[in-house]
Design an enzyme around this catalytic site. Structure first.
Site, PDB file in Angstrom:
ATOM      1  N   ASP A 194       5.176  -6.203  -6.009  1.00  0.00           N
ATOM      2  CA  ASP A 194       5.756  -7.542  -5.945  1.00  0.00           C
ATOM      3  C   ASP A 194       7.178  -7.422  -5.420  1.00  0.00           C
ATOM      4  O   ASP A 194       7.977  -6.634  -5.937  1.00  0.00           O
ATOM      5  CB  ASP A 194       5.760  -8.153  -7.354  1.00  0.00           C
ATOM      6  N   SER A 249       7.176 -17.025 -11.311  1.00  0.00           N
ATOM      7  CA  SER A 249       7.723 -16.980  -9.957  1.00  0.00           C
ATOM      8  C   SER A 249       8.933 -17.914  -9.846  1.00  0.00           C
ATOM      9  O   SER A 249       9.887 -17.780 -10.603  1.00  0.00           O
ATOM     10  CB  SER A 249       6.631 -17.334  -8.949  1.00  0.00           C
ATOM     11  N   HIS A 260       2.122 -10.185  -7.110  1.00  0.00           N
ATOM     12  CA  HIS A 260       2.726 -11.489  -7.334  1.00  0.00           C
ATOM     13  C   HIS A 260       1.687 -12.615  -7.407  1.00  0.00           C
ATOM     14  O   HIS A 260       0.672 -12.594  -6.719  1.00  0.00           O
ATOM     15  CB  HIS A 260       3.717 -11.802  -6.214  1.00  0.00           C
TER      16      HIS A 260
END
Length: 401
Positions: free
Chosen positions: A341, A189, A371
């Site tokens: 995501d 991320s 995610h």
């Protein structure tokens, strides 16, 4: 009594409306994911309520919740875990206990958390790094960089760069028994943003002697130029991370100017002089046809804002904006993307950019993924998706590092 019951009922109805979201049918462990989503939405709703009534900021409340999951650096029979500092940057260090026969591989890992949250003290990240050190017989460094909004961009990058440069010194590598030709930078991320930006910096800095052999980016955030990517539209109200929440967190990361998130939401946040960067984030040419679907490309509107944020054009913030000559020097790369995501298309475009300049890229796409799944492979959820991503990541590293 009746009025209290009515107020309670209205509050419950409001809360339910905030936390409910349909979960895609092909996502495994459906009820676990529903419980996770309800918990995240409830915390988000409570944080926003507390901020609106003036008790505490949203990010302060979320940080308190996340700190409940912090662990101590406890060693086990396979790995010695210690807290230390590289220069003045706190790091979690994982050293295998096996007898050193030859110099070891090393992984420098940057955790996710939208630049505002997280630490390697969190159970899931501690588990991941412990697993990496044991399975690969590798030295693992988890960097606890400063967090926004107390420390805005580029503080996170600067902390990462300081830690990486410290680790890459001959003396430090020798002390830890690390092979200088087998070092990886990786992250998930927002940690994937830092990993990508730092790898670009290291590989293109002639003053840094030791280079990175591979980089691994797990559902990374790689650009802020275009907020209308297909993945941002399709997953606007998606699992774990929504478009509105991402915009709020990016605002905390970059500026206290309240007009910035509003402009970002309308895709009108970039300065006029950024036009030459379109080519590097144009999803109409960089995304595979499968992911373009029936979406119509609409260019961001430039130069309509009153604020000045030159960092919006900084490749340390958006590694996807690097030009081809900067990308050509990058090492073998692993990129993992998830279908559900909002950051999916960032990773897909980076795959295209790297392949176009001849960088060796391994891309794995998880059709039932969403995610931040790595953050939920620990108690109490133990999501199979998180464990799958961990195993795919470790398998690639084992073969390529």
């Amino acid at each position: 009594m009746g009025s209290k019951a009515l107020c309670l009922g209205l509050f419950c109805a409001l809360l339910a409306s905030q936390i409910y979201i349909p979960i895609p049918g092909n996502i495994e462990e459906h009820w676990k994911v529903m419980a996770l989503e309800a918990a995240i939405k409830t915390c988000t709703f409570m944080g926003i309520c507390l901020e609106n009534i003036g008790i505490m900021k949203y990010e302060e409340f979320i940080s308190i919740v996340i700190r409940l999951d912090y662990t101590q650096p406890v060693s086990d029979e396979y790995v010695t875990v210690t807290d230390t500092v590289f220069t003045d940057i706190p790091v979690h260090l994982y050293l295998p206990k096996r007898k050193l026969e030859t110099p070891r591989r090393a992984v420098i890992y940057f955790h996710g958390g939208a630049y505002c949250f997280g630490s390697f003290k969190q159970t899931a990240f501690d588990m991941l790094n412990r697993w990496t050190a044991n399975k690969l017989d590798a030295v693992v460094v988890g960097v606890d960089y400063r967090l926004a909004p107390q420390h805005r961009f580029p503080a996170q990058f600067e902390d990462g760069m300081a830690a990486v440069k410290f680790f890459l010194q001959n003396k430090i590598l020798t002390d830890y028994g690390v092979d200088p030709t087998r070092i990886c930078i990786s992250g998930d991320s927002s940690g994937g943003t830092l990993a990508a930006a730092l790898t670009q910096q290291v590989q293109n800095d002639l003053e840094i002697k030791h280079k990175i052999k591979v980089q691994a980016l797990l559902y990374p955030h790689l650009q802020i130029f275009d907020s209308y990517l297909p993945s941002l539209r399709e997953n606007e109200h998606g699992v774990v991370l929504t478009r509105d929440m991402a915009i709020k967190l990016v605002g905390l990361y970059l500026s206290e100017d309240e007009t910035f998130p509003k402009a970002l939401r309308k895709n009108q946040h970039m300065p006029l002089e950024s036009g030459h960067l379109f080519q590097f984030v144009n999803w109409s040419t960089l995304l595979p046809k499968k992911y373009r679907k029936n979406h119509v490309y609409i260019e961001p509107i430039l130069g309509t804002t009153s604020y000045s944020l030159p960092e919006l054009m900084d490749i340390r913030l958006s590694p996807l904006l690097a030009n081809d000559s900067q990308l050509q020097n990058l090492p073998s790369t692993y990129i993992l993307t998830c279908q559900y995501d909002i950051l999916r298309d960032d990773g897909l475009m980076y795959v295209s950019r790297l392949q176009n300049v001849g960088v060796q890229v391994a891309h794995e796409h998880i059709e039932d993924g969403f995610h931040a799944a790595l953050s939920y492979m620990a108690s109490p959820l133990y999501l199979h998706l998180g464990l799958r991503i961990r195993d795919m990541y470790i398998s690639w590293l084992d073969k390529n590092l």
